[in-house]
Scaffold this active site. Structure first.
Site, PDB file in Angstrom:
ATOM      1  N   GLU A  33       0.878  -1.262  -0.035  1.00 15.61           N
ATOM      2  CA  GLU A  33       0.014  -0.008   0.007  1.00 15.61           C
ATOM      3  C   GLU A  33       0.759   1.159   0.033  1.00 15.61           C
ATOM      4  OE1 GLU A  33      -3.441   2.158   2.879  1.00 15.61           O
ATOM      5  OE2 GLU A  33      -2.232   0.342   3.671  1.00 15.61           O
ATOM      6  N   LYS A  36      -9.969   1.198  -2.659  1.00 16.36           N
ATOM      7  CA  LYS A  36     -10.479   0.802  -1.248  1.00 16.36           C
ATOM      8  C   LYS A  36     -11.726   1.351  -1.028  1.00 16.36           C
ATOM      9  CE  LYS A  36      -8.766   0.707   3.513  1.00 16.36           C
ATOM     10  NZ  LYS A  36      -7.914   1.367   4.381  1.00 16.36           N
ATOM     11  N   CYS A  78      -4.996  -2.807   3.204  1.00 19.87           N
ATOM     12  CA  CYS A  78      -5.045  -2.266   4.806  1.00 19.87           C
ATOM     13  C   CYS A  78      -5.891  -3.303   5.585  1.00 19.87           C
ATOM     14  CB  CYS A  78      -5.325  -1.020   4.799  1.00 19.87           C
ATOM     15  SG  CYS A  78      -4.882  -0.286   6.630  1.00 19.87           S
TER      16      CYS A  78
END
Length: 547
Positions: free
Chosen positions: A292, A366, A416
């Site tokens: 990320e 995301k 994440c």
């Protein structure tokens, strides 16, 4: 004498605090060995179950459950202090207060569960032994249903924060066999039942255990045995040939990652790791996956030469590259701008202009954003302004997004802590309405450098392991500082890099197809079971007892 027995006023709070601290140790190996996590979790939670069920009132049960959970969350989430103080720039007292405030809020859910169970299951010492045995089974089921219901509520209220769900202590226990059927909340129900059943063995006014009071414990053992049998079943089947992946762990210190003066250093390190030739006998990677925010600035803020360098890496290795990057885009016909935390995929044929505009064909945005880090909840701008967090508000991605098709396999990315929310991963694994087949491999890219080399890294790995058990899909994790790993479809860690060390992890990952019951129906079966138990408890639990 039982943990709820008579004694000094400080005795029971001390026992609950110690049990809560022990409970916090059960969510990942180190310092405890993996084999001990499930027993420690059940025994510690049994202390909370016993204390709350023997409380003189539901209000006292709430206080006891809250105290237990407060110590569990405060210790289990201590790494939040690292992110707020060491990297967020918050003063130590304020960072500590932040951890305690979050823990106090999260502890309300277990506290309310204990209160509800105590209200539905008042003490029954005056019952006959046969009735007491039946009530012990009923009480264990009711307490477990209340606990699991509040675990689910914790996963959805205010976007949810289900970290330290009790199921994660059981990825190496027989109860893990239930994951493909009932998922994380069904496992929480079973783990809580085991704890309440153990507590039932202590519920004797004389301190002696009546054999008939062991009924609930016997049922718990049967459920564990059934879980072991279910764990022998293969819920998915291989599809295609194994995919050769290179997972990159750059190990860029978090304090340096977003420093403009050190941007080039971080980029160079990732370029060098991605460019490493395969070891002798090692096949070339079908895809190189980087963590990320490998690029800590928006893609259009970089000169074209940076993208030229990455395209050259893909050309020399004859491979595709996937990397986490914050994107700034302006959709066609739109007057506004979109800012997303994304993964983009490209190869040597990808035009630089697509990379600079964020319009690559392979892209994942995301969808479950981190409060305060990626979006600002209403009324909390003051708190975000106190923290030194880069980038700021992001837009959410769609609930279902195309997988990355690589060498006959289909990779579904998440970013994440999105792998903490199992139901949100399922649409990518299911066939789409357009007939597009579901993903065969899951991939998580993250930057846990915010939390240092703490329990957060190992807890996150446990979370990923349970996701693979629920879905019977393998998962790879590419992280900045660790733990970069490959997990097979049965939840076993096939390979991993040590934390806090730069390196690459070459892995061969066998894609899998076929849907487990959980992958097909999500949390619905577990929630239905929990709901039925609560309805039965509400209908029966407060009935006047026969003399």
């Amino acid at each position: 004498m039982s943990p709820a027995g008579k004694g000094p006023a400080w005795r029971q709070p001390a026992i609950l605090a110690a049990a809560g601290a022990a409970h916090a140790l059960s969510f990942a190996p180190d310092p405890l060995p993996a084999w001990s996590l499930a027993p420690v979790q059940v025994i510690a939670l049994a202390v909370a179950a016993h204390a709350s069920l023997q409380a003189p009132s539901a209000r006292r049960a709430l206080a006891r459950g809250w105290l237990f959970a407060m110590f569990s969350f405060s210790l289990g989430l201590y790494w939040m202090y690292v992110s707020m103080h060491d990297y967020g720039g918050l003063a130590a007292p304020l960072a500590a207060a932040g951890v305690l405030a979050l823990s106090a809020f999260l502890a309300l859910f277990p506290g309310l569960a204990c209160a509800a169970a105590r209200w539905l299951c008042p003490p029954h010492w005056d019952a006959s032994p046969p009735a007491r045995a039946r009530r012990t089974l009923y009480t264990a089921a009711t307490w477990a249903a209340c606990w699991a219901a509040l675990e689910w509520l914790r996963a959805v209220v205010l976007t949810g924060f289900p970290w330290l769900n009790i199921s994660y202590a059981h990825v190496d226990s027989p109860l893990a066999g239930w994951a493909p059927l009932l998922g994380v909340h069904g496992m929480a129900l079973l783990a809580a039942f085991a704890a309440a059943a153990l507590a039932g063995l202590w519920q004797s006014a004389s301190g002696r255990i009546d054999s008939r009071q062991a009924l609930a414990a016997g049922v718990a053992l049967l459920l564990a045995g059934a879980g072991w049998l279910l764990g022998q079943f293969s819920w998915s089947r291989p599809e295609g040939k194994p995919l050769h992946l290179r997972l990159v762990q750059g190990n860029v210190e978090q304090s340096q990652k977003f420093d403009p003066a050190l941007l080039e250093t971080g980029l160079r390190r990732h370029l060098e790791l991605a460019s490493l030739p395969p070891r002798p006998g090692e096949p070339k990677p079908d895809m190189i996956i980087l963590p990320e925010t490998v690029l800590p600035v928006f893609q259009d803020q970089l000169p074209a030469s940076v993208w030229d360098a990455w395209i050259e890496v893909a050309r020399r290795a004859d491979t595709r590259i996937a990397m986490g990057v914050p994107l700034h885009t302006q959709p066609d016909g739109a007057t506004g701008h979109r800012y997303t935390n994304s993964v983009i995929g490209f190869d040597a044929s990808t035009p630089v202009e697509q990379l600079r505009t964020g319009t690559t064909a392979m892209r994942y945005d995301k969808q479950h954003l981190v409060p305060w880090g990626e979006y600002v909840p209403p009324g909390f701008r003051w708190f975000v302004d106190m923290l030194d967090i880069p980038l700021g508000d992001f837009d959410r991605g769609a609930a279902r997004q195309p997988s990355f098709d690589i060498a006959g396999q289909r990779i579904a990315f998440n970013i994440c802590y999105e792998d903490l929310f199992g139901p949100e991963l399922l649409p990518a694994l299911q066939d789409g309405p357009d007939g597009r087949p579901g993903a065969t491999i899951m991939a998580n890219v993250s930057n846990l450098g915010w939390f240092g080399n703490t329990w957060a890294l190992r807890q996150h790995l446990q979370i990923g392991r349970l996701r693979t058990m629920e879905t019977a899909r393998p998962m790879v994790a590419a992280t900045n500082t660790g733990i970069t790993a490959a997990i097979d479809a049965r939840g076993r860690v096939a390979a991993a890099l040590p934390a806090d060390r730069a390196g690459v992890l070459p892995v061969a990952v066998q894609g899998m197809t076929g849907l487990t019951p959980y992958a097909r129906f999500g949390d619905k079966p577990a929630l239905a079971l929990i709901g039925l138990l609560l309805i039965a408890a509400a209908a029966r639990g407060r009935r006047p007892r026969q003399p």
